[in-house]
Design a protein around this motif. Sequence first.
Motif, mmCIF file in Angstrom:
data_model
loop_
_atom_site.group_PDB
_atom_site.id
_atom_site.type_symbol
_atom_site.label_atom_id
_atom_site.label_comp_id
_atom_site.label_asym_id
_atom_site.label_seq_id
_atom_site.Cartn_x
_atom_site.Cartn_y
_atom_site.Cartn_z
ATOM 1 N N LEU A 1 0.779 -1.350 -0.140
ATOM 2 C CA LEU A 1 -0.069 0.151 -0.225
ATOM 3 C C LEU A 1 1.002 1.237 0.112
ATOM 4 C CD1 LEU A 1 -2.888 -0.595 2.329
ATOM 5 C CD2 LEU A 1 -2.647 -0.318 0.136
ATOM 6 N N GLN A 2 2.029 1.393 0.488
ATOM 7 C CA GLN A 2 2.916 2.327 0.361
ATOM 8 C C GLN A 2 3.840 2.698 -0.203
ATOM 9 O OE1 GLN A 2 5.427 1.379 4.084
ATOM 10 N NE2 GLN A 2 4.106 2.101 5.681
ATOM 11 N N ARG A 3 4.149 1.610 -1.369
ATOM 12 C CA ARG A 3 4.769 1.427 -2.040
ATOM 13 C C ARG A 3 3.730 1.992 -3.715
ATOM 14 N NH1 ARG A 3 8.162 -3.767 -2.000
ATOM 15 N NH2 ARG A 3 9.222 -3.459 -0.216
ATOM 16 N N GLY A 4 2.523 1.301 -3.727
ATOM 17 C CA GLY A 4 1.860 2.044 -4.910
ATOM 18 C C GLY A 4 1.663 1.559 -6.197
ATOM 19 N N GLU A 5 3.107 1.756 -6.737
ATOM 20 C CA GLU A 5 3.533 1.173 -8.142
ATOM 21 C C GLU A 5 3.590 -0.200 -8.558
ATOM 22 O OE1 GLU A 5 7.237 2.334 -6.519
ATOM 23 O OE2 GLU A 5 5.726 2.939 -6.284
ATOM 24 N N ASP A 6 4.771 -0.938 -7.875
ATOM 25 C CA ASP A 6 4.661 -2.138 -8.074
ATOM 26 C C ASP A 6 4.306 -3.248 -6.764
ATOM 27 O OD1 ASP A 6 5.630 -4.387 -8.575
ATOM 28 O OD2 ASP A 6 8.052 -4.081 -8.046
ATOM 29 N N TYR A 7 3.591 -3.572 -6.840
ATOM 30 C CA TYR A 7 2.765 -4.515 -6.831
ATOM 31 C C TYR A 7 3.361 -6.179 -6.620
ATOM 32 C CZ TYR A 7 -1.245 -1.235 -5.079
ATOM 33 O OH TYR A 7 -1.456 0.283 -5.272
ATOM 34 N N ARG A 8 3.007 -6.929 -7.572
ATOM 35 C CA ARG A 8 3.709 -8.031 -7.845
ATOM 36 C C ARG A 8 4.619 -8.536 -7.173
ATOM 37 N NH1 ARG A 8 2.131 -11.757 -10.879
ATOM 38 N NH2 ARG A 8 3.256 -13.025 -11.433
ATOM 39 N N PRO A 9 5.876 -8.314 -6.060
ATOM 40 C CA PRO A 9 6.590 -9.069 -5.130
ATOM 41 C C PRO A 9 6.279 -9.425 -4.267
ATOM 42 C CG PRO A 9 7.720 -7.063 -6.095
ATOM 43 C CD PRO A 9 6.747 -6.986 -6.313
ATOM 44 N N ALA A 10 5.006 -8.021 -3.138
ATOM 45 C CA ALA A 10 4.223 -7.934 -2.041
ATOM 46 C C ALA A 10 2.994 -8.892 -2.509
ATOM 47 C CB ALA A 10 3.603 -6.769 -1.873
#
Length: 170
Positions: free
Chosen positions: A141-150
């Motif tokens: 949620l903090q990174r916003g742009e790259d959800y794939r690794p999370a």
Amino acid sequence: FGYAREELTSVDEFARRVYPDEKYRSFVMERWRGEVARAHRQQDRPRTMEFTVQAADHRLLHILFSTIILDEQLLVAMVDLTPLRESERKLLHAAQREVQVANRHQHQLQAKLKSSLAASAVAHEINPPLSSILLQCKLALQRGEDYRPALEAISSEADGVIKTIEKMRA
């Protein structure tokens, strides 16, 4: 014992009435006569003996027989121990019930302890992957742009939780 005096004309007649079972009567009379003979030979007092007798109304009584030899005559005192024996029987049954209740409580406590330990083990095994899933969600949620690794990390940790739960079921 509820018999009329005229009914008990001798020791043998007394024995026949209060010990209606022939085998038990023989056992009692042999034991009693043997003890009287032993006491007479040793110039001793016969030992006190307890026997079950049948009263005229067919009740079974626990009687303590105490015999004294006086100048070739026997004096026999009889004490009814039936109330005492009944109290002892009731006390024994009460103690046995208490043991059963205590055993039941012990088994219940052991079952609760097992389930508590199992729950603690489950919590211990599941807590780290759940914490990791929560952390990965917050990072995504903090990174916003790259959800794939999370999302891959969350998926992996969720699989670990499922495996742990399956192990606990097994």
